[in-house]
Design an enzyme around this catalytic site. Structure first.
Site, PDB file in Angstrom:
ATOM      1  N   ASN A  32      28.361  44.696  24.703  1.00 13.58           N
ATOM      2  CA  ASN A  32      29.244  44.208  24.947  1.00 13.58           C
ATOM      3  C   ASN A  32      30.169  43.477  23.941  1.00 13.58           C
ATOM      4  O   ASN A  32      29.381  42.696  23.038  1.00 13.58           O
ATOM      5  CB  ASN A  32      28.857  43.272  26.099  1.00 13.58           C
ATOM      6  CG  ASN A  32      29.749  42.628  26.140  1.00 13.58           C
ATOM      7  OD1 ASN A  32      30.627  42.579  27.258  1.00 13.58           O
ATOM      8  ND2 ASN A  32      30.175  41.261  25.992  1.00 13.58           N
ATOM      9  N   GLU A  33      30.920  44.336  23.921  1.00 16.22           N
ATOM     10  CA  GLU A  33      32.281  43.556  22.598  1.00 16.22           C
ATOM     11  C   GLU A  33      31.940  43.993  20.817  1.00 16.22           C
ATOM     12  O   GLU A  33      32.754  42.903  20.604  1.00 16.22           O
ATOM     13  CB  GLU A  33      32.513  42.258  23.509  1.00 16.22           C
ATOM     14  CG  GLU A  33      33.458  42.340  24.595  1.00 16.22           C
ATOM     15  CD  GLU A  33      33.855  41.302  24.869  1.00 16.22           C
ATOM     16  OE1 GLU A  33      34.621  41.098  25.973  1.00 16.22           O
ATOM     17  OE2 GLU A  33      33.839  40.000  24.638  1.00 16.22           O
ATOM     18  N   ILE A  34      31.118  43.875  20.211  1.00 14.08           N
ATOM     19  CA  ILE A  34      30.703  44.397  19.509  1.00 14.08           C
ATOM     20  C   ILE A  34      31.667  45.072  18.093  1.00 14.08           C
ATOM     21  O   ILE A  34      31.932  44.651  17.168  1.00 14.08           O
ATOM     22  CB  ILE A  34      29.153  44.659  19.045  1.00 14.08           C
ATOM     23  CG1 ILE A  34      28.398  44.212  19.876  1.00 14.08           C
ATOM     24  CG2 ILE A  34      28.772  44.469  17.916  1.00 14.08           C
ATOM     25  CD1 ILE A  34      26.577  43.678  20.293  1.00 14.08           C
TER      26      ILE A  34
END
Length: 668
Positions: free
Chosen positions: A449-451
């Site tokens: 998620n969102e890295i």
């Protein structure tokens, strides 16, 4: 005389329950004794001792014993942070009257230990657990004894342990939601370290069941049915299983499913077996709104002669799934074809239903997922900062026709990629993919998620002062983890299910990016744009978007003193975890000219503003003429009674936005 006969019958029944006495030689060997009673919790460096629940957590055990007040009440979160820095010890004393010699193996099974756990049985150390997301099996036949047995588990503080790792590595990884910066080193639910909708409670404990499994001769492991080919007239299927022979000699065995059998010799140890079979005129599984959710029920069985050694029930839904994520005339597509048909995904992001996970009941799972179905949702995303959910979650999604976007549990940080960390992750991913791959509902695996969007756009490099050399090393580690290791495990274990390394694929900062792949659009809220901005900012597949609101007073007030029921109280201020906070809610309330003169009218207005924003967003997504093919709002549910982006609060109460979402998702 009658009393004596009843006593004998009672003893025989108890023996059958504990040790699997059988009335005929075709029945399978009973295989489990649940260790869910007789546990105590103690502090390693204190005289504190109390009864413990298994499954459970340190916090909930201390609460039940009266040692702490409710962690959710008032500002108790702040007062209870000391718990995360302690070492905690769980002890269980259990008794065997007789251990049957007929068993060839016994395994002590921990379905989930949170997180750094040193396990001893009768004084012998048998396990060093270091991953909340893994189960652990330990052979213990030689260690079990007739009479009393003692099982002890020592849980080390993950914060203290990984503070040493940070010091040794000389590298602080970005973890904006974790003040200790220890979460990236810890294979544990990230939201336990705090998030912008969750409190910080770094839990410890035996969070899933513990049992002793007994085996005679051999057993089936990881049995599942793979769909090899599917047409209108025929489904070609294959049972895959690992067979473990616990004896020292080759064993003649048959393995059967449906009307097909494998027969042969099984050498000592573990080997793979496959059985092919077919279904004629198969019925397909569809997500809700597209057709029926037909499931086939099978049973894989292993016999040695007439003796049934092992049996595994298997439910499968027959369907094909294709992710179309490639350049097109607009930019880069992202949509799913189910059974060859493009399907618009309507749904939400799912987060764990409690900070203290063992408190979530089967009834709560059922109620929440039925509510998702009733809101016309056909996809839920299991977000990567929580946990891989319990079996019941996926079973319900199978039966309700809700597809699952399954993140792996990595969120909001870079991660190490040393040899030990990678080996631990590989074991975790292998286990979870093997567990979840049989479910028709599982539609996609996502690495994190969102890295990637954060690394490219959020300025971590300058914020944390990384040199070019360190930044290059961290990006290399990222690729090693998400583009190589996890991708290879998924390709090996679940090749028919799509995998993407990260979400989102595009950042919302530029208009052009809305033409490419997945999008987390936070211009409304973090970008402080009005709700009307949802109309002009429509991506190809909207994985996250939303607006905060407060939970109903009936959910919130039991956790607040009457004097604290206002926005200026320290308790209510502590509930708000977003850096934008209540001021942004007020702005959206003002845009709608809603009254918010006191706390209750503010709560009501916050929910109305949220409903308005989500209605605008979903309408824009659905009516984008094919530009957008997925709308997953943030978020479905909550883990505690605070303000968040949820449309169903911690107690299961539906906010005003729920009915708006239901209405909008009813549109084609």
């Amino acid at each position: 005389m009658m009393a004596k006969k009843l006593f004998v019958i009672l003893i025989l029944c108890i023996s059958a329950f504990w040790f699997g006495c059988r009335s005929d030689d075709t029945a399978p060997v009973p295989n489990s004794i649940l260790l869910d009673n007789g546990w105590t919790l103690s502090g390693h460096d204190t005289i504190l001792t109390c009864p413990a629940s298994v499954p459970g957590t340190v916090h909930t055990d201390l609460l039940a014993a009266g040692f702490i007040a409710d962690p959710f009440y008032g500002s108790n979160e702040i007062a209870l942070q000391w718990i995360e820095n302690k070492t905690w010890v769980y002890t269980c004393n259990f008794h065997f009257h007789e251990i049957p010699a007929s068993y060839d193996a016994a395994e002590l099974v921990f379905e989930g230990l949170d997180t750094y756990a040193t396990v001893s049985l009768n004084g012998t150390e048998i396990l060093e657990g270091d991953n909340m997301f893994r189960s652990w099996r330990v052979p213990v036949k030689e260690l079990l004894k007739e009479g009393p047995n003692e099982l002890k588990i020592v849980f080390e503080s993950p914060v203290k342990r990984n503070a040493r790792n940070i010091s040794n590595a000389g590298l602080v990884y970005p973890a904006d939601n974790d003040r200790s910066k220890t979460a990236p080193y810890t294979r544990k639910a990230a939201y336990h370290f705090g998030w912008d909708w969750a409190p910080r409670f770094v839990t410890a404990g035996i969070w899933k069941p513990v049992h002793i499994d007994f085996y005679r001769k051999a057993t089936l492991r990881n049995a599942y049915v793979a769909q090899m080919q599917l047409s209108e007239n025929r489904a070609s299927l294959r049972l895959h299983a690992k067979v473990e022979n616990f004896t020292t000699k080759a064993l003649a065995a048959t393995i059967s499913i449906a009307d097909q059998k494998w027969a042969g010799m099984i050498d000592p140890g573990v080997q793979s077996v496959a059985v092919n079979f077919e279904i004629t005129n198969p019925e397909l599984w569809w997500p809700q709104g597209e057709g029926k959710q037909h499931l086939y029920h099978f049973e894989a069985m292993m016999h040695s002669g007439t003796e049934l050694l092992s049996t595994t029930p298997i439910d499968i839904g027959l369907r094909t799934i294709e992710l179309v994520n490639k350049p097109d005339e607009i930019g880069t597509s992202f949509y799913f074809k189910i059974n060859g048909k493009p399907v618009f995904m309507k749904g939400a992001n799912y987060v764990p239903q409690d900070v203290f996970l063992p408190r979530v009941s089967d009834a709560q799972y059922r109620s929440l997922l039925i509510a998702a179905k009733d809101a016309n949702m056909n996809m839920l995303r299991v977000w990567g900062g929580g946990v891989y959910e319990r079996d019941i979650f996926y079973e319900l999604c199978d039966s309700l026709g809700i597809l699952v976007w399954q993140d792996f549990m990595f969120a909001g940080s870079m991660y190490p990629a040393d040899e030990n960390f990678l080996a631990n992750v590989e074991a975790e991913i292998s286990e979870q993919v093997q567990r979840l791959r049989p479910h028709a509902s599982v539609a996609i695996w996502c690495g994190n998620n969102e890295i990637e969007v954060a690394w490219r756009n959020w300025g971590w490099q300058s914020t944390y002062g990384y040199s070019d050399e360190i930044a290059a090393q961290m990006w290399g580690d990222y690729e090693k983890l998400f583009y190589q290791l996890i991708a290879s495990v998924v390709a090996r274990e679940s090749p028919a299910t799509p995998y993407v390394p990260t979400t989102p694929q595009s950042n919302w900062g530029k208009a052009e990016n809305f033409n490419h792949g997945t999008m987390h659009y936070w211009g409304v809220w973090h970008g402080r744009e009005p709700a009307s901005a949802f109309t002009a900012n429509v991506g190809r597949f909207m994985v996250e978007y939303g607006l905060q609101s407060f939970p109903d007073p009936a959910t919130l007030y039991p956790f607040l003193d009457s004097a604290d029921r206002n926005l200026d109280s320290p308790a209510v201020k502590n509930l708000q975890k977003s850096y934008v906070g209540n001021s942004e809610i007020f702005r959206h309330i003002s845009d709608l000219n809603l009254s918010a003169n006191d706390f209750e009218t503010f709560i009501e207005a916050s929910q109305q503003a949220q409903a308005n924003a989500l209605g605008i967003a979903i309408d824009a997504h659905i009516h984008s003429n094919g530009h957008c093919m997925g709308s997953l709002l943030w978020q479905l549910n909550d883990c505690w009674p605070g303000p968040s982006w949820s449309i169903i609060d911690y107690n299961g109460r539906k906010k005003v936005a729920y009915d708006m979402v239901k209405k909008e998702f009813s549109k084609n």
